[in-house]
Design a protein around this motif. Structure first.
Motif, mmCIF file in Angstrom:
data_model
loop_
_atom_site.group_PDB
_atom_site.id
_atom_site.type_symbol
_atom_site.label_atom_id
_atom_site.label_comp_id
_atom_site.label_asym_id
_atom_site.label_seq_id
_atom_site.Cartn_x
_atom_site.Cartn_y
_atom_site.Cartn_z
ATOM 1 N N ALA A 72 0.813 -1.218 0.000
ATOM 2 C CA ALA A 72 0.000 0.000 0.000
ATOM 3 C C ALA A 72 0.846 1.267 0.000
ATOM 4 O O ALA A 72 0.302 2.367 -0.174
ATOM 5 C CB ALA A 72 -0.919 -0.002 1.223
ATOM 6 N N GLY A 73 2.165 1.139 0.206
ATOM 7 C CA GLY A 73 3.024 2.315 0.108
ATOM 8 C C GLY A 73 3.860 2.660 1.318
ATOM 9 O O GLY A 73 4.560 3.685 1.324
ATOM 10 N N ALA A 74 3.859 1.822 2.370
ATOM 11 C CA ALA A 74 4.689 2.102 3.545
ATOM 12 C C ALA A 74 6.161 1.892 3.221
ATOM 13 O O ALA A 74 6.518 0.903 2.579
ATOM 14 C CB ALA A 74 4.283 1.208 4.718
ATOM 15 N N GLY A 75 7.015 2.817 3.696
ATOM 16 C CA GLY A 75 8.451 2.697 3.467
ATOM 17 C C GLY A 75 9.217 2.248 4.695
ATOM 18 O O GLY A 75 10.382 1.859 4.604
ATOM 19 N N THR A 76 8.555 2.326 5.854
ATOM 20 C CA THR A 76 9.153 1.870 7.110
ATOM 21 C C THR A 76 8.141 0.979 7.819
ATOM 22 O O THR A 76 6.962 1.338 7.932
ATOM 23 C CB THR A 76 9.525 3.053 8.026
ATOM 24 N N ILE A 77 8.588 -0.162 8.268
ATOM 25 C CA ILE A 77 7.740 -1.112 8.985
ATOM 26 C C ILE A 77 8.239 -1.202 10.422
ATOM 27 O O ILE A 77 9.368 -1.630 10.679
ATOM 28 C CB ILE A 77 7.766 -2.504 8.325
ATOM 29 N N ASN A 78 7.397 -0.764 11.361
ATOM 30 C CA ASN A 78 7.790 -0.722 12.761
ATOM 31 C C ASN A 78 7.167 -1.880 13.534
ATOM 32 O O ASN A 78 5.980 -2.176 13.388
ATOM 33 C CB ASN A 78 7.347 0.609 13.383
ATOM 34 N N VAL A 79 7.990 -2.537 14.348
ATOM 35 C CA VAL A 79 7.573 -3.704 15.130
ATOM 36 C C VAL A 79 7.662 -3.321 16.612
ATOM 37 O O VAL A 79 8.715 -3.452 17.222
ATOM 38 C CB VAL A 79 8.463 -4.923 14.825
ATOM 39 N N PRO A 80 6.563 -2.839 17.201
ATOM 40 C CA PRO A 80 6.642 -2.368 18.588
ATOM 41 C C PRO A 80 6.444 -3.486 19.608
ATOM 42 O O PRO A 80 5.535 -4.300 19.477
ATOM 43 C CB PRO A 80 5.479 -1.366 18.690
ATOM 44 N N ASP A 81 7.318 -3.478 20.616
ATOM 45 C CA ASP A 81 7.081 -4.295 21.807
ATOM 46 C C ASP A 81 6.374 -3.371 22.791
ATOM 47 O O ASP A 81 6.968 -2.841 23.728
ATOM 48 C CB ASP A 81 8.408 -4.810 22.371
ATOM 49 N N THR A 82 5.085 -3.174 22.541
ATOM 50 C CA THR A 82 4.305 -2.132 23.208
ATOM 51 C C THR A 82 4.285 -2.267 24.721
ATOM 52 O O THR A 82 4.261 -1.262 25.436
ATOM 53 C CB THR A 82 2.868 -2.140 22.656
ATOM 54 N N VAL A 83 4.296 -3.485 25.231
ATOM 55 C CA VAL A 83 4.208 -3.685 26.674
ATOM 56 C C VAL A 83 5.514 -4.211 27.266
ATOM 57 O O VAL A 83 5.556 -4.630 28.424
ATOM 58 C CB VAL A 83 3.044 -4.631 27.033
ATOM 59 N N GLY A 84 6.588 -4.192 26.501
ATOM 60 C CA GLY A 84 7.891 -4.585 27.031
ATOM 61 C C GLY A 84 7.979 -6.013 27.490
ATOM 62 O O GLY A 84 8.634 -6.319 28.486
ATOM 63 N N VAL A 85 7.368 -6.942 26.730
ATOM 64 C CA VAL A 85 7.301 -8.338 27.158
ATOM 65 C C VAL A 85 8.394 -9.200 26.552
ATOM 66 O O VAL A 85 8.652 -10.308 27.010
ATOM 67 C CB VAL A 85 5.906 -8.918 26.805
ATOM 68 N N ALA A 86 9.075 -8.734 25.520
ATOM 69 C CA ALA A 86 10.023 -9.561 24.763
ATOM 70 C C ALA A 86 11.342 -9.746 25.498
ATOM 71 O O ALA A 86 11.698 -8.999 26.410
ATOM 72 C CB ALA A 86 10.282 -8.947 23.398
ATOM 73 N N THR A 87 12.075 -10.760 25.046
ATOM 74 C CA THR A 87 13.461 -10.959 25.458
ATOM 75 C C THR A 87 14.346 -10.775 24.222
ATOM 76 O O THR A 87 13.866 -10.852 23.090
ATOM 77 C CB THR A 87 13.673 -12.365 26.034
ATOM 78 N N PRO A 88 15.637 -10.518 24.418
ATOM 79 C CA PRO A 88 16.501 -10.277 23.258
ATOM 80 C C PRO A 88 16.502 -11.406 22.241
ATOM 81 O O PRO A 88 16.479 -11.143 21.022
ATOM 82 C CB PRO A 88 17.874 -10.073 23.899
ATOM 83 N N GLY A 89 16.522 -12.653 22.688
ATOM 84 C CA GLY A 89 16.518 -13.765 21.747
ATOM 85 C C GLY A 89 15.268 -13.786 20.883
ATOM 86 O O GLY A 89 15.317 -14.022 19.672
ATOM 87 N N VAL A 96 16.673 -1.445 25.906
ATOM 88 C CA VAL A 96 17.910 -1.249 25.143
ATOM 89 C C VAL A 96 18.421 -2.585 24.615
ATOM 90 O O VAL A 96 18.810 -2.691 23.442
ATOM 91 C CB VAL A 96 18.977 -0.552 26.012
ATOM 92 N N ALA A 97 18.413 -3.607 25.464
ATOM 93 C CA ALA A 97 18.876 -4.931 25.028
ATOM 94 C C ALA A 97 18.036 -5.450 23.871
ATOM 95 O O ALA A 97 18.567 -6.000 22.887
ATOM 96 C CB ALA A 97 18.833 -5.920 26.194
ATOM 97 N N ASN A 98 16.729 -5.283 23.932
ATOM 98 C CA ASN A 98 15.863 -5.737 22.852
ATOM 99 C C ASN A 98 16.078 -4.939 21.577
ATOM 100 O O ASN A 98 16.002 -5.486 20.471
ATOM 101 C CB ASN A 98 14.401 -5.657 23.287
ATOM 102 N N SER A 99 16.342 -3.646 21.707
ATOM 103 C CA SER A 99 16.604 -2.818 20.525
ATOM 104 C C SER A 99 17.903 -3.246 19.849
ATOM 105 O O SER A 99 17.983 -3.310 18.614
ATOM 106 C CB SER A 99 16.666 -1.340 20.932
ATOM 107 N N LEU A 100 18.913 -3.537 20.644
ATOM 108 C CA LEU A 100 20.171 -4.026 20.076
ATOM 109 C C LEU A 100 19.982 -5.386 19.412
ATOM 110 O O LEU A 100 20.560 -5.666 18.355
ATOM 111 C CB LEU A 100 21.233 -4.104 21.180
ATOM 112 N N ALA A 101 19.155 -6.227 20.023
ATOM 113 C CA ALA A 101 18.879 -7.538 19.423
ATOM 114 C C ALA A 101 18.142 -7.370 18.093
ATOM 115 O O ALA A 101 18.384 -8.118 17.143
ATOM 116 C CB ALA A 101 18.052 -8.380 20.381
#
Length: 533
Positions: free
Chosen positions: A166-183, A216-221
């Motif tokens: 549809a025309g998006a140039g950036t695809i953002n994947v938010p961990d909205t509630v901070g539940v993820a781990t780096p792996g 920060v760890a998740n962003s680096l991952a």
């Protein structure tokens, strides 16, 4: 280089003015946002999310004003996948040289059912329609799947593929509630980039919250997994526990460049100044042990560490303080400091002592540390000259504070070692403001308050209040602490902690130079109000 994308640059998308401002107590006026946006541009941020234009007139005004100021930085406004939001974002950015509309919609089963009450198909339809409408208004569109980390992976693949078409140039994947781990984060980005149709045409972005302290760890991952945009906020402010901290991400990529193989355009020497500007604008300080910009980030007190630093700074520092805006490493002298650090500081002050004399000074230094948390240069000079540093300076004879309906009133009675006694009163917007104003009048020392905090020490009957403050005097910054069962008295002691150091530095200015007379003799002292810690 562990990241799989050949690009060696990561875009820094700063959301301090949008997600960061949503942090309780951190709202800013349009004028304040304008000031901070300029600072972000000077810092080297690639994209500034200026606000959520449809949410308020203030956000619309701020977006418009910033768009007139900044011509080299991409400016972005958030919008839900609704016509009204998207049109408002476009109006806010109509004068921007490089506008971006950032559209989002919730995608997780939990949000679909309880927040949107929409099916997968309906969410997909709205997402496509939102991206298409935004793309018809601006050339640069970013799409976010809110709560992506709790969304079915096959649905993420489907909706991201559709957003790109549809025309998006950036695809953002938010961990909205901070539940993820780096792996998990790295693996998800690797799989999305492999499975999403058109992935090679877009930039994948990470937006990580800090609910588990992993932003920060998740962003680096995510970068390891191929993300080439990271959404951050200065000082890590944001909803709940905050966002990925800009300063920490930038310095992690710089310090570990050999590992990540990517960098940013951030001018890291401006990190501290930008952090402090945000503190002044919002009133939200950073904890002393905060990485990069905290007061203790490049300070050393323990004797073992100080001894190592004196031999080679690389023993205990992986970054140069000058690279992030600090003037130098600080060797803090306190009860954990050793003889080598005290001797080194004495040499810097011009004192070269024989072993016996040094041992004597060090013994008295240790005794002083039992009653004084930090020992400053003026204290060391007094120890060398054989004076009793612990007994010098202004002291509280009595104080009282009354908090009225509109204005607070404070009276302080101070004495100094020369026998002078002075009583002063002042008013303020609150009891602490009135107290500090009265102290300034009594001592003749003007201190500009930068931050002030009160903590409880101990529990139950042994609990005490500890007040800590950061102030400036003639361009020099000082910190002071005071402890008492009464937090008003603790605050007064913290203020005097600094005032006495300033007075000693100025050769006793303000000490004992007032004449006692009518109006200066203390009357019967009213006890300070008991305040629970």
């Amino acid at each position: 280089m562990t990241a799989s994308d050949p690009s060696d640059q990561v875009r820094v998308f700063d959301t301090t003015l949008r997600d960061g401002e949503q942090s309780p107590g951190c709202s800013m006026t349009p004028a304040q946002k304008r000031v901070f946006a300029r600072a972000l541009a000077e810092l080297g941020v690639d994209v500034i999310e200026t606000g959520f234009a449809a949410s308020s007139l203030a956000d619309m005004e701020a977006c418009r004003a910033i768009a007139q100021d900044l011509r080299e930085t991409t400016l972005c406004s958030l919008a839900r996948c609704s016509d009204g939001d998207i049109d408002a974002a476009a109006r806010a950015l109509e004068h921007a040289a490089r506008p971006r509309i950032h559209v989002f919609i919730s995608t997780s089963p939990l949000h679909r059912e309880h927040k949107l009450q929409l099916s997968r198909e309906q969410v997909l339809e709205r997402a496509v329609r939102g991206v298409e409408r935004a793309r018809g208004l601006v050339d640069d569109v970013e799409f976010s799947a809110e709560d992506a980390l709790r969304t079915e992976e096959d649905f993420l693949v489907e909706i991201f593929s559709a957003a790109i078409a549809a025309g998006a140039g950036t695809i953002n994947v938010p961990d909205t509630v901070g539940v993820a781990t780096p792996g998990e984060m790295r693996g998800l980005f690797e799989r999305l980039r492999a499975r999403v149709a058109g992935a090679e045409r877009v930039v994948f972005s990470a937006h990580c919250h800090n609910d588990l302290g992993l932003a920060v760890a998740n962003s680096l991952a995510a970068i390891e997994g191929g993300a080439r945009q990271v959404e951050v906020a200065v000082n890590g402010i944001g909803e709940r526990a905050g966002n990925c901290a800009l300063e920490e991400l930038a310095m992690a990529l710089r310090t570990r460049a050999a590992w990540y193989g990517v960098g940013t355009g951030i001018r890291t020497g401006r990190l501290l100044a930008t952090s402090r500007l945000l503190t002044r604008l919002t009133g939200m300080g950073v904890q002393r042990n905060k990485a990069i910009v905290g007061a203790n980030a490049f300070a050393h007190e323990a004797g073992i560490h100080q001894h190592g630093m004196l031999r080679h700074r690389g023993t205990y520092e992986i970054m140069r303080p000058e690279d992030v805006g600090w003037p130098a490493t600080r060797m803090v002298l306190g009860r954990h400091s050793g003889r080598a650090a005290v001797a080194d500081r004495l040499r810097a002050l011009g004192y070269v002592l024989e072993d016996d004399a040094l041992n004597d000074v060090f013994a008295r230094f240790k005794a002083l540390c039992e009653t004084q948390r930090l020992v400053e240069d003026a204290d060391l000079q007094r120890l060398v000259e054989g004076e009793d540093a612990a007994g010098a300076g202004w002291r509280i004879a009595a104080l009282s504070v009354a908090d009225g309906r509109r204005r607070a009133h404070a009276q302080v009675v101070l004495s100094d070692p020369l026998g002078g006694v002075v009583t002063e009163t002042a008013e303020g917007d609150g009891p602490v403001a009135a107290l500090f104003a009265a102290m300034a009048r009594a001592t003749g020392i003007a201190l500009t308050l930068e931050s002030y905090q009160v903590h409880s020490i101990g529990i139950g009957a042994d609990a005490r209040g500890e007040a800590s403050l950061s102030v400036a005097h003639e361009g020099v910054e000082y910190t002071g602490t005071g402890t008492s069962r009464d937090i008003i008295e603790a605050s007064a002691l913290a203020w005097l902690d600094v005032a006495n150091r300033v007075a000693r530095k100025e050769g006793g200015a303000g000490m004992g130079n007032r004449e006692s007379g009518p109006g200066t003799r203390p009357g019967p002292a009213r006890p300070a109000p008991a305040v629970a810690c």
